[in-house]
Write an enzyme that holds these catalytic residues in place. Structure first.
Site, PDB file in Angstrom:
ATOM      1  N   TYR A 134     -30.437 -32.781  33.696  1.00  0.00           N
ATOM      2  CA  TYR A 134     -31.172 -33.043  32.463  1.00  0.00           C
ATOM      3  C   TYR A 134     -30.257 -32.772  31.283  1.00  0.00           C
ATOM      4  CZ  TYR A 134     -31.950 -28.571  30.067  1.00  0.00           C
ATOM      5  OH  TYR A 134     -31.779 -27.431  29.336  1.00  0.00           O
TER       6      TYR A 134
ATOM      7  N   TRP B 136     -37.035 -21.614  30.359  1.00  0.00           N
ATOM      8  CA  TRP B 136     -37.082 -22.064  31.757  1.00  0.00           C
ATOM      9  C   TRP B 136     -35.680 -22.221  32.343  1.00  0.00           C
ATOM     10  CZ3 TRP B 136     -35.342 -26.300  34.533  1.00  0.00           C
ATOM     11  CH2 TRP B 136     -35.895 -26.475  35.807  1.00  0.00           C
ATOM     12  N   ASP B 137     -34.794 -22.949  31.670  1.00  0.00           N
ATOM     13  CA  ASP B 137     -33.475 -23.195  32.252  1.00  0.00           C
ATOM     14  C   ASP B 137     -32.608 -21.945  32.238  1.00  0.00           C
ATOM     15  OD1 ASP B 137     -33.579 -23.450  29.507  1.00  0.00           O
ATOM     16  OD2 ASP B 137     -32.013 -24.961  29.394  1.00  0.00           O
ATOM     17  N   THR B 138     -32.801 -21.067  31.228  1.00  0.00           N
ATOM     18  CA  THR B 138     -32.074 -19.794  31.236  1.00  0.00           C
ATOM     19  C   THR B 138     -32.480 -18.958  32.443  1.00  0.00           C
ATOM     20  OG1 THR B 138     -31.877 -19.752  28.828  1.00  0.00           O
ATOM     21  CG2 THR B 138     -31.668 -17.645  29.976  1.00  0.00           C
TER      22      THR B 138
ATOM     23  N   LEU C 225     -30.839 -20.271  35.563  1.00  0.00           N
ATOM     24  CA  LEU C 225     -29.431 -19.874  35.658  1.00  0.00           C
ATOM     25  C   LEU C 225     -29.296 -18.427  36.122  1.00  0.00           C
ATOM     26  CD1 LEU C 225     -27.936 -21.448  32.392  1.00  0.00           C
ATOM     27  CD2 LEU C 225     -27.777 -22.342  34.727  1.00  0.00           C
TER      28      LEU C 225
END
Length: 610
Positions: A102, A194-196, A199
């Site tokens: 994304y 969310w993406d942090t 990771l």
């Protein structure tokens, strides 16, 4: 929808474009993405998914047109706002690819990097790949209003969550299907974090997470959003830190040891405000039978606190046993003796959430309702006695005493007056707003920020206010909780009256009762502002000043009775709190030991802030 896992073709790349009101740019973004993917991937090995997140412009129409005209394009529509994380998760789950990519639709990251992003995961070199704007030698030129918060956020993530990455927010990431399927159930945020979180959890799970420098150009006039960036991101960092760093280390032995240590700490802190030598001396002159009876009366008030809390929660739709709730109240009040700013209240909200699944907004609302009724009750008691003093002409003498006094006593009485005024206004506002269909608090949050996370926060605020109104806004709830509050505080006053009587102050019964009601009520109003742990000092100051101002009792007896009364109540609280910590296996620092993930049980509730 996507094909089942066993039907997915190896090597397929799914690019998801999270879109919210992108009518001006979405066509260009999709065309650029298709052209770039075609330059290094064979035909039929990729797809572009427009994850359109509850848009109210022409984005859905344009996305549907593109999907109808090109088999490589798919359109996922949501009537409701899912948040960026929610939109990405739903799109990735339905995607056909085993490489999930994304990037932000504004194309701030140079698309020349797309091949490297895809191939790092597609080749198996990395499990997760992410672009970075903060790697040495390739620092992006960002405006201060965007760069400073970004650097601060990344520093907090590296410090608290032990991430090795420099840039967690760059909207240019790729995940293997294995990583996504393995971690999606653990990632709780549905918005900007969310993406942090993906990771961080991927690193903790042992997956290879690599970042590489990218050329990045800021697009648009994105402003720093205080609701999202401060409240939202900060709360998610703390929640993830708790889940990954703290909770796994909590054992029963650690929990019980921490409870014991903090109970001792509570007693040590009390010595900073109370002269226990003087207390012992005063107790020697006091009638031990009356002190013991007063102590017993105060102990009897605690089951009533649990019953009242049970009734408050029942108004919110949660039905729990009074015995458990009495223990929760004991623990939170012990926490208030240890920590400043009434942080023990947060411990109670955590206990009822973790042990009984009561969502945080409802937990805090129930606490607020309890505080409102406490303030209303003691303000009413103080007001009734004050009217009596006014009729008998003692108010003028009281005023002269307060004006002429100094130190803790005068401060305490002034604080009590301010708190009483605020309490009356707060109760009137809550009762009045309960008759309205609107929610002012949620509206104010939305006016402060138009971000999707602000909508999330507004939902929590609205549930909090709605729950508070549910308790205070119905006749049955108001009457039931109000009566129990009156009994609880009457027992509190009777305890103080018996302790004062134990010093043989030479007061008539009517005078003893009236001064006890007034002194205890004002003293407890003074404790509301968190100027010291447990309000120690303020309570004694107000109690002493009012007793010597309204009666012929001398200073030594007044201060002795105040100190002994508060000491008895605090010691009962500490003993009950420690017993409850043992019974519920809860410590003050961790709030709860070995808690399981608790999801809200009621449909329509907002996502919890853990």
């Amino acid at each position: 929808m996507g094909r089942p896992p066993d039907e997915r073709a190896d090597g397929v790349v799914s690019v998801v474009l999270p879109a919210y009101n992108e009518a001006d740019t979405i066509e260009h973004t999709v065309e650029t993405t298709l052209r770039t993917l075609s330059s290094f991937l064979p035909a039929g090995s990729f797809e572009v998914i427009v994850a359109e997140d509850g848009c109210d412009d022409r984005t859905p129409e344009l996305a549907e047109q593109m999907a109808a005209g090109d088999s490589r394009v798919r359109h996922f529509h949501s009537d409701d706002r899912l948040g960026r994380g929610g939109a990405l998760e739903h799109a990735f789950a339905a995607a056909d690819g085993d490489v999930l990519v994304y990037f932000d639709t504004d194309l701030a990251t140079d698309m020349d990097h797309l091949e490297e992003l895809v191939e790092r995961v597609r080749s198996g070199e990395s499990d997760v790949a992410t672009g970075s704007r903060w790697m040495p030698g390739n620092v992006a030129d960002r405006p201060a209003k965007r760069g400073v918060p970004s650097r601060g956020f990344n520093l907090l993530v590296r410090t608290f969550l032990q991430s090795s990455l420099r840039d967690h927010q760059c909207g240019f990431k790729a995940f293997s299907r294995e990583v996504f399927d393995d971690l999606r159930g653990d990632v709780e945020d549905e918005h900007w974090f969310w993406d942090t979180e993906m990771l961080v959890r991927a690193q903790r799970a042992g997956y290879r997470v690599d970042e590489f420098p990218v050329r990045w150009t800021p697009k648009g006039d994105t402003k720093v959003d205080l609701v999202r960036d401060v409240f939202g991101m900060g709360s998610q960092i703390l929640r993830t830190w708790w889940q990954l760093m703290v909770r796994p280390r909590i054992t029963r032995r650690v929990s019980l040891a921490a409870g014991a240590v903090l109970t001792v700490l509570a007693l040590l802190l009390m010595t900073q405000y109370l002269d226990f030598g003087a207390v012992v001396d005063e107790m020697r002159t006091a009638d031990p039978v009356l002190v013991a009876v007063g102590t017993l009366v105060y102990v009897l008030s605690w089951p009533l606190r649990g019953i009242r809390y049970r009734d408050i929660l029942a108004e919110l739709g949660f039905h729990e046993k009074a015995s458990f709730l009495t223990g929760a109240v004991f623990i939170s009040q012990t926490g208030n003796l240890v920590f400043p700013a009434r942080l023990g209240d947060f411990i109670r909200a955590y206990v009822v959430k973790a042990r009984r699944g009561i969502p945080y907004p409802s937990g805090f609302a129930s606490l607020a309702a309890e505080r409102v009724f406490d303030l209303l009750t003691i303000t009413t008691l103080a007001g009734i006695v004050l009217v009596g003093y006014t009729v008998t002409g003692q108010t003028a003498e009281l005023a002269r005493t307060v004006v002429g006094a100094d130190g803790a006593g005068q401060v305490a009485v002034l604080v009590a007056g301010f708190v009483a005024l605020v309490a009356i206004l707060a109760v009137a506002t809550i009762v009045a707003s309960a008759q309205s269909d609107g929610n002012l608090a949620g509206s104010l949050v939305r006016r402060a920020s138009s971000d999707s996370y602000a909508e999330f926060v507004a939902g929590i605020v609205e549930q909090f206010v709605g729950d508070l109104q549910a308790v205070a806004g119905t006749r049955r709830g108001f009457a039931r909780v109000g009566v129990s509050s009156l009994v609880i505080w009457t027992l509190d006053v009777v305890t103080a009256m018996l302790v004062l009587a134990a010093f043989d102050p030479g007061l008539a019964t009517v005078e003893l009762v009236s001064v006890s009601f007034f002194a205890v009520s004002v003293g407890n109003l003074a404790k509301v502002l968190p100027l010291s742990p447990g309000g120690v000092g303020l309570y004694e100051g107000a109690f002493t000043l009012l007793v010597i101002g309204l009666t012929p009792v001398g200073y030594p007896v007044a201060i002795g009775a105040a100190v002994l009364d508060h000491a008895v109540k605090n010691l009962v609280t500490v003993v009950g709190g420690y017993g409850s910590m043992l019974g519920l296996n809860v410590s003050l620092t961790t709030a709860v030991e070995e808690t399981r993930e608790v999801r809200e049980s009621r449909d329509g509730d907002p996502v919890e802030l853990d």
